[in-house]
Design a protein around this motif. Structure first.
Motif, PDB file in Angstrom:
ATOM      1  N   SER A   1     -30.300 -17.986   5.457  1.00 29.30           N
ATOM      2  CA  SER A   1     -29.892 -18.204   6.841  1.00 29.30           C
ATOM      3  C   SER A   1     -28.475 -18.739   6.941  1.00 29.30           C
ATOM      4  O   SER A   1     -27.864 -18.669   8.015  1.00 29.30           O
ATOM      5  N   MET A   2     -27.934 -19.269   5.858  1.00 27.84           N
ATOM      6  CA  MET A   2     -26.535 -19.703   5.853  1.00 27.84           C
ATOM      7  C   MET A   2     -25.584 -18.524   5.999  1.00 27.84           C
ATOM      8  O   MET A   2     -24.449 -18.683   6.463  1.00 27.84           O
ATOM      9  N   TRP A   3     -26.063 -17.310   5.629  1.00 26.81           N
ATOM     10  CA  TRP A   3     -25.147 -16.176   5.572  1.00 26.81           C
ATOM     11  C   TRP A   3     -25.568 -15.031   6.485  1.00 26.81           C
ATOM     12  O   TRP A   3     -24.714 -14.276   6.953  1.00 26.81           O
ATOM     13  N   ILE A   4     -26.863 -14.836   6.691  1.00 25.64           N
ATOM     14  CA  ILE A   4     -27.314 -13.773   7.586  1.00 25.64           C
ATOM     15  C   ILE A   4     -28.075 -14.403   8.740  1.00 25.64           C
ATOM     16  O   ILE A   4     -28.394 -15.580   8.732  1.00 25.64           O
ATOM     17  N   SER A   5     -28.373 -13.613   9.741  1.00 26.57           N
ATOM     18  CA  SER A   5     -28.988 -14.144  10.953  1.00 26.57           C
ATOM     19  C   SER A   5     -30.334 -14.786  10.665  1.00 26.57           C
ATOM     20  O   SER A   5     -31.105 -14.311   9.832  1.00 26.57           O
ATOM     21  N   ASN A   6     -30.603 -15.913  11.354  1.00 24.67           N
ATOM     22  CA  ASN A   6     -31.884 -16.594  11.128  1.00 24.67           C
ATOM     23  C   ASN A   6     -33.063 -15.739  11.573  1.00 24.67           C
ATOM     24  O   ASN A   6     -34.163 -15.854  11.041  1.00 24.67           O
ATOM     25  N   THR A   7     -32.841 -14.864  12.542  1.00 21.07           N
ATOM     26  CA  THR A   7     -33.905 -13.951  12.982  1.00 21.07           C
ATOM     27  C   THR A   7     -34.263 -12.970  11.874  1.00 21.07           C
ATOM     28  O   THR A   7     -35.446 -12.757  11.567  1.00 21.07           O
ATOM     29  N   ALA A   8     -33.244 -12.348  11.272  1.00 22.15           N
ATOM     30  CA  ALA A   8     -33.496 -11.389  10.186  1.00 22.15           C
ATOM     31  C   ALA A   8     -34.121 -12.087   8.983  1.00 22.15           C
ATOM     32  O   ALA A   8     -35.018 -11.531   8.327  1.00 22.15           O
ATOM     33  N   THR A   9     -33.675 -13.297   8.687  1.00 24.13           N
ATOM     34  CA  THR A   9     -34.235 -14.051   7.555  1.00 24.13           C
ATOM     35  C   THR A   9     -35.715 -14.329   7.771  1.00 24.13           C
ATOM     36  O   THR A   9     -36.543 -14.127   6.874  1.00 24.13           O
ATOM     37  N   THR A  10     -36.063 -14.786   8.964  1.00 25.22           N
ATOM     38  CA  THR A  10     -37.470 -15.072   9.269  1.00 25.22           C
ATOM     39  C   THR A  10     -38.312 -13.815   9.221  1.00 25.22           C
ATOM     40  O   THR A  10     -39.420 -13.816   8.666  1.00 25.22           O
ATOM     41  N   ALA A  11     -37.797 -12.740   9.793  1.00 21.71           N
ATOM     42  CA  ALA A  11     -38.546 -11.480   9.815  1.00 21.71           C
ATOM     43  C   ALA A  11     -38.801 -10.947   8.409  1.00 21.71           C
ATOM     44  O   ALA A  11     -39.815 -10.281   8.158  1.00 21.71           O
ATOM     45  N   MET A  12     -37.899 -11.246   7.465  1.00 22.08           N
ATOM     46  CA  MET A  12     -38.098 -10.790   6.089  1.00 22.08           C
ATOM     47  C   MET A  12     -39.032 -11.712   5.316  1.00 22.08           C
ATOM     48  O   MET A  12     -39.912 -11.264   4.587  1.00 22.08           O
ATOM     49  N   MET A  13     -38.855 -13.022   5.450  1.00 28.21           N
ATOM     50  CA  MET A  13     -39.594 -13.980   4.635  1.00 28.21           C
ATOM     51  C   MET A  13     -41.045 -14.138   5.064  1.00 28.21           C
ATOM     52  O   MET A  13     -41.916 -14.396   4.228  1.00 28.21           O
ATOM     53  N   LEU A  14     -41.319 -14.000   6.356  1.00 31.82           N
ATOM     54  CA  LEU A  14     -42.676 -14.246   6.841  1.00 31.82           C
ATOM     55  C   LEU A  14     -43.703 -13.279   6.252  1.00 31.82           C
ATOM     56  O   LEU A  14     -44.765 -13.713   5.782  1.00 31.82           O
ATOM     57  N   PRO A  15     -43.458 -11.967   6.229  1.00 34.58           N
ATOM     58  CA  PRO A  15     -44.438 -11.073   5.586  1.00 34.58           C
ATOM     59  C   PRO A  15     -44.632 -11.362   4.107  1.00 34.58           C
ATOM     60  O   PRO A  15     -45.751 -11.234   3.593  1.00 34.58           O
ATOM     61  N   ILE A  16     -43.556 -11.749   3.403  1.00 39.28           N
ATOM     62  CA  ILE A  16     -43.688 -12.095   1.988  1.00 39.28           C
ATOM     63  C   ILE A  16     -44.615 -13.294   1.836  1.00 39.28           C
ATOM     64  O   ILE A  16     -45.526 -13.316   0.990  1.00 39.28           O
TER      65      ILE A  16
END
Length: 586
Positions: A136-151
């Protein structure tokens, strides 16, 4: 009657947009000054941002129409504010982030760290939080959450499914968060009926699994918001601050740059992240830290299920492609150039090789971001470089570049670019109309309040306000007012602007407060009360950590113990005869 109310509710946004300007019109009619005209525009935009009756970006375009018609600024002056250097930095930084996301580099980093951390409950929470915060320091917090949550949910599904499979044979207690009763199939007499003794432990284990699922979901969305505060490009409010400071105080010598912000915000982020981890661990895992950290358990037999999910995902990525390696190298180069351009504690390459006649750097962080982005458009994604054209068999074609314009247009949040510009236009309009000076004069009684107490009160106010409205809109509205207040009471402007900018990211209590919260809430398993209970204390902890940072290491970074010369203005009434007002914390 019910149908009438339903119709009004269905048209509520249209009615708000039509009625608000009429309801507020007495202000500019009764008080015929530029200050009142500007206040009318700001109040109208603030209410529209809060109600979201119009898209946020559309509301941000109001100054283009209102300021010229009200005689506050010329249209050419207003339009310049919509694409300043800060917008360029945001645009260039996001293009690099889009390339990282497009080539799945962020997913590779996440899975690799999780393989290293392990799957014991407390460490698994920490692993997900560290990875999410870093990305989230480098890419959008929305995209980070959307990627990490399914994992995260895939890992939990595998772990909990493995528990069910071994329940009859042996006890898999990897995710037993508290001590449970023996699960042997004994029979008790309860009111004369035979009851399985394993039903209670199974229900307890199901509750524990559900609590852990909730805790993991919240740790992902919270760490996405916390991680964004660490870098200047991590979240939009940080860029709003930089743009407002440069707009309101043109002679500030670029006091807020990538390096100075990182020195201030990164330690703050680390402390808040660790406190959030401890709080979520206590709230959802309980106080049995020995069990949470997996001490005394046969780790190899219990971690294979979760590791298998992570290993499978990591294996599917394959070896690093040429494009991934190139993006990694360019990303590292970008960060190094940002840090060394104008670090402050030693001469940077911007101060020496590219300085003007006054010794000031002619390049900015935005220059660096655009430079790296341009390189990504020039390098092919495959070497060597010819492939078959699927549309024209027999013809060769060059591979696409690492970054293409189609990829950028598909993923670039253009609305945020406009929203940033609208905020800068509001700040400039407040200055031109004299509204900032008027507000500063009205806030002079705050000189009698200790600066540290002022910061705590303002941070709490911002943290509450940002739960109900966009954090970008919140910083856009408050920062010019805070700057005027600081000038009026002879306080370093950054002493109040910096902590309030961080406080705008403390949106932890409501699903609507920020997109990561909404994504986590949409996955199910959480109630609003769960998020509010976890987020309330986290908001308090956040305000305390921010107050600590602004009164300790930040003082030396930004020289907050003085009232800087660049903050003086001919129009401001700075109370120079009150020496304590220049010393934060007194």
């Amino acid at each position: 009657m019910a149908t009438c109310w339903q119709g009004l509710w269905a048209y509520r946004f249209y009615l708000i947009v039509l009625c608000l300007p009429i309801f507020l019109i007495p202000l500019p009619i009764v008080v015929r000054t530029k200050e009142a005209y500007c206040a009318y525009a700001i109040i109208l935009m603030a209410l529209l941002w809060c109600t979201e009756a119009l898209p946020l970006a559309i509301t941000a375009l109001f100054p283009v129409v209102l300021f010229p018609l009200m005689g506050i600024m010329e249209a050419s002056e207003v339009c310049i504010e919509y694409f300043k250097d800060t917008n360029i930095l945001f645009f260039g930084g996001l293009m690099v982030a889009i390339a990282v996301e497009h080539w799945n580099l962020h997913k590779r980093i996440a899975l690799r760290v999780l393989l290293i951390i392990g799957v014991r409950p407390a460490l698994l929470l920490l692993g997900f939080m560290l990875v999410t915060a870093f990305l989230s320091m480098w890419i959008s917090n929305t995209a980070t959450t959307a990627m990490m949550l399914p994992i995260g949910h895939a890992v939990l599904e595998q772990l909990q499914g493995s528990q069910k499979n071994v329940e009859e044979g042996c006890d898999n207690t990897t995710f037993e968060l508290q001590e449970t009763i023996s699960q042997k199939d004994e029979v008790k007499l309860d009111n004369g009926q035979a009851v399985s003794a394993s039903s209670e432990p199974r229900e307890q284990k199901a509750q524990e699994n559900q609590r852990f699922r909730q805790g993991l979901s919240l740790c992902i969305c919270y760490s996405a918001s916390i991680g964004g505060i660490a870098t200047l490009t991590g979240t939009t409010p940080n860029l709003v601050l930089q743009g407002q400071v440069n707009s309101l105080f043109p002679g500030n010598d670029n006091v807020v740059n990538f390096a100075s912000w990182f020195g201030f915000a990164f330690p703050t982020m680390i402390i808040l992240l660790l406190l959030a981890w401890l709080w979520l661990q206590v709230l959802f895992l309980g106080f049995n830290f020995r069990k949470n950290f997996g001490f005394g358990e046969e780790e190899e037999d219990r971690k294979q299920a979760a590791f298998q999910v992570i290993k499978t995902q990591h294996r599917l990525l394959g070896s690093m492609s040429f494009a991934e390696k190139t993006v990694t190298a360019l990303f590292v180069l970008l960060v190094v150039l940002w840090f060394t351009r104008e670090p402050g504690f030693f001469p940077g390459w911007g101060d020496t090789a590219f300085a003007n006649e006054n010794g000031q750097s002619m390049v900015s962080d935005g220059t660096v971001a655009i430079f790296i982005s341009l390189i990504m458009f020039l390098i092919p994604s495959k070497i060597p470089g010819l492939t078959q054209d699927p549309k024209k068999p027999g013809k060769l074609k060059a591979p696409p570049a690492i970054l293409t314009w189609k990829t950028v247009t598909d993923k670039m949040p253009w609305n945020i670019v406009i929203l940033l510009g609208g905020g800068f236009a509001l700040a400039k309009g407040s200055e031109k109309s004299g509204l900032s000076e008027w507000l500063g004069d009205k806030l002079t009684p705050l000189q009698h309040v200790p600066p540290a107490a002022t910061v705590v009160i303002l941070c709490l106010l911002i943290a509450i306000f940002t739960e109900c409205t966009s954090n970008v809109a919140t910083t856009t509205l408050f920062l010019p007012i805070l700057a005027s207040m600081a000038q009026a009471i002879c306080l370093h402007p950054l002493y109040v602007m910096l902590p309030c900018t961080l406080a705008a990211s403390l949106a932890f209590m409501l699903p609507v407060a920020t997109p990561p919260n909404a994504i986590v809430f949409s996955f199910g398993g959480l109630k609003v009360s769960d998020m509010a209970r976890a987020g309330f204390l986290l908001n308090i902890l956040g305000v305390l950590v921010i107050t600590l940072s602004i009164n300790s290491w930040s003082i030396s970074i930004f020289d907050l113990n003085t009232f800087p010369s660049w903050a003086h203005s001919n129009a401001s009434q700075c109370l120079l005869n009150t020496p304590n007002s220049t010393k934060p914390g007194l």
